[in-house]
Design an enzyme around this catalytic site. Structure first.
Site, short mmCIF file in Angstrom:
data_model
loop_
_atom_site.label_atom_id
_atom_site.label_comp_id
_atom_site.label_asym_id
_atom_site.label_seq_id
_atom_site.Cartn_x
_atom_site.Cartn_y
_atom_site.Cartn_z
N LYS A 152 4.65 -6.79 12.38
CA LYS A 152 5.92 -6.22 11.94
C LYS A 152 7.04 -7.10 12.45
O LYS A 152 7.06 -7.47 13.63
CB LYS A 152 6.07 -4.79 12.45
CG LYS A 152 4.96 -3.86 11.94
CD LYS A 152 5.06 -2.45 12.49
CE LYS A 152 3.93 -1.58 11.92
NZ LYS A 152 3.94 -0.21 12.48
N GLU B 58 -7.22 1.07 11.49
CA GLU B 58 -6.11 0.48 12.21
C GLU B 58 -5.88 1.20 13.54
O GLU B 58 -5.75 2.43 13.59
CB GLU B 58 -4.84 0.56 11.36
CG GLU B 58 -3.61 -0.05 12.01
CD GLU B 58 -2.41 -0.06 11.08
OE1 GLU B 58 -1.28 0.05 11.57
OE2 GLU B 58 -2.62 -0.15 9.84
N ASN C 151 0.82 -1.20 0.00
CA ASN C 151 0.00 0.00 0.00
C ASN C 151 0.86 1.26 0.00
O ASN C 151 2.03 1.23 0.40
CB ASN C 151 -0.95 0.02 1.20
CG ASN C 151 -0.24 0.10 2.54
OD1 ASN C 151 -0.12 -0.91 3.24
ND2 ASN C 151 0.22 1.28 2.95
N ALA C 152 0.28 2.35 -0.46
CA ALA C 152 0.89 3.66 -0.27
C ALA C 152 0.60 4.11 1.16
O ALA C 152 -0.46 3.79 1.72
CB ALA C 152 0.30 4.67 -1.26
N THR C 153 1.53 4.82 1.76
CA THR C 153 1.34 5.35 3.11
C THR C 153 1.34 6.86 3.04
O THR C 153 2.31 7.48 2.58
CB THR C 153 2.46 4.87 4.06
OG1 THR C 153 2.41 3.44 4.15
CG2 THR C 153 2.26 5.46 5.46
N LYS D 68 -2.78 8.28 7.44
CA LYS D 68 -2.58 8.58 8.86
C LYS D 68 -3.61 9.59 9.32
O LYS D 68 -3.83 10.62 8.67
CB LYS D 68 -1.17 9.12 9.09
CG LYS D 68 -0.07 8.08 8.91
CD LYS D 68 -0.12 7.02 10.00
CE LYS D 68 1.03 6.04 9.89
NZ LYS D 68 1.05 5.07 10.99
N ASN E 154 -3.08 5.11 15.14
CA ASN E 154 -2.01 4.87 16.12
C ASN E 154 -2.49 5.03 17.56
O ASN E 154 -1.78 5.57 18.41
CB ASN E 154 -0.81 5.78 15.86
CG ASN E 154 -0.06 5.43 14.60
OD1 ASN E 154 -0.03 6.21 13.65
ND2 ASN E 154 0.54 4.25 14.55
N LYS F 94 -2.92 3.74 2.82
CA LYS F 94 -3.11 3.87 4.27
C LYS F 94 -2.92 5.33 4.64
O LYS F 94 -1.86 5.91 4.41
CB LYS F 94 -2.14 3.00 5.05
CG LYS F 94 -2.34 3.14 6.56
CD LYS F 94 -1.65 2.06 7.36
CE LYS F 94 -0.19 2.35 7.58
NZ LYS F 94 0.40 1.41 8.58
N ASP G 288 -5.21 4.87 9.77
CA ASP G 288 -4.40 4.44 10.92
C ASP G 288 -4.32 5.57 11.92
O ASP G 288 -3.75 6.63 11.65
CB ASP G 288 -3.00 4.05 10.44
CG ASP G 288 -2.10 3.57 11.58
OD1 ASP G 288 -2.60 3.36 12.70
OD2 ASP G 288 -0.89 3.40 11.34
N ASP H 24 -2.52 -2.99 15.67
CA ASP H 24 -1.09 -2.88 15.42
C ASP H 24 -0.34 -2.80 16.75
O ASP H 24 0.26 -3.77 17.21
CB ASP H 24 -0.80 -1.65 14.55
CG ASP H 24 0.69 -1.40 14.34
OD1 ASP H 24 1.50 -2.26 14.71
OD2 ASP H 24 1.04 -0.34 13.81
#
Length: 322
Positions: free
Chosen positions: A213, A163, A80-82, A107, A139, A105, A137, A189
């Site tokens: 990861k 995520e 994927n592109a982030t 942020k 976080n 994805k 995502d 995650d």
């Protein structure tokens, strides 16, 4: 410093790699690399991580440098592109660095920004790439109520999954029940890679997808075992690694029996420099290969003596926890 630790320190090469755009609060990524009998391994825990946590990353680096990797069942990994938490006007420029990626994805929940900023960023991605798969995502940046509100605000963009919307496993479980009718999967995650028990989130029914990861989970073999025992679909991702670390992630993705999602291993596109020929997306994927740093690039991007000394101190602090 004892002899074993001194020998390990002598194998370590610390580099500073500039980023194309600010990401995760940093503009330069510091990475430690180890040469070994099987190749090169990367140790790159973020600077705020304590020695006990950094030791898991170190175990992964040494395993990757000294042991042959598990056999791969595929030779390329779709990625994927982030998209960092940039403004809408910067979205197109970032996405242009990801050749052929069909998943993005995004942020969200960036400190100092609002949900309106997140909605505008995701809306721009959907406008530019109407057929793309979009995942967001956070976080762990939202509480339960904030996360529910955000998921409902972003639901119209047809999200693939959300995520780590909340920080804790109980919060994820509660949120998953609240948004069940929206049929938007919850991915975990930090609740996997930073947990004392990485399987707790699966046992608690708190996620639909695991994000794994290689470095934080102690290496490719350990991560494979966690995915197998959890029994949930998994996405392999990276932690803003150099191409050496990305190749470790590719080895993990390459060895997984099933790979239902595009992986977060395209982040080499966020680096303005690397230690080898960059492992970046081509036609939406990266190869399953070992990456060997070139002496010229190691020298060019060698960290300052002060930063190298700081990483040697980190190594001495983490080593007893191996």
């Amino acid at each position: 410093m004892d002899l074993a630790l001194e020998r390990l320190a002598d194998r370590m090469h610390v580099v500073s790699l500039p980023l194309v755009t600010r990401f995760r609060g940093v503009e330069v990524r510091e990475v430690a690399l180890f040469s070994g009998e099987a190749g090169w391994g990367e140790w790159s825990p973020f600077l705020e991580y304590p020695p006990e946590e950094a030791a898991r990353w170190l175990r992964a680096a040494l395993e990757d440098a000294d042991l042959e990797r598990p056999a791969a069942v595929r030779d390329r990994i779709p990625v994927n592109a982030t998209l960092p938490a940039v403004g809408p006007d910067a979205v197109a420029g970032v996405l242009a660095r990801y050749d052929g990626c069909r998943t993005v994805k995004v942020k969200v929940a960036e400190r100092g920004q609002t949900l309106d900023d997140d909605v505008a960023r995701v809306a721009e991605v959907r406008a530019l790439l109407p057929d793309a798969r979009i995942r967001v995502d956070a976080n762990g940046g939202w509480n339960i109520d904030e996360a529910e509100h955000a998921v409902r605000a972003l639901e119209r963009f047809d999200l693939e999954y959300v995520e780590q919307p909340c920080a804790t496993v109980p919060e994820l479980a509660e949120l998953r029940m609240r948004v069940h009718r929206l049929a938007i999967p919850i991915a975990a995650d930090e609740s996997v890679r930073k947990a004392e028990d990485p399987l707790l989130v699966a046992r608690a029914g708190a996620a639909d997808v695991l994000v794994v990861k290689a470095q934080p989970l102690g290496g490719v073999r350990s991560a494979l075992a966690i995915v197998a025992e959890a029994g949930l679909p998994a996405v392999v991702s990276s932690a803003l690694d150099s191409s050496v670390g990305l190749s470790m992630g590719a080895a993990l993705a390459g060895a997984m029996p099933s790979l239902p999602y595009d992986c977060g291993l395209g982040t080499g596109a966020l680096l303005a420099a690397d230690v080898a020929e960059p492992l970046v997306p081509v036609a939406g994927s990266i190869p399953v290969v070992r990456v060997t740093p070139t002496p010229e690039l190691l020298a060019t991007h060698q960290a300052s003596p002060e930063r190298t000394a700081a990483w040697r101190a980190r190594l001495a602090a983490a080593h007893p926890h191996l």
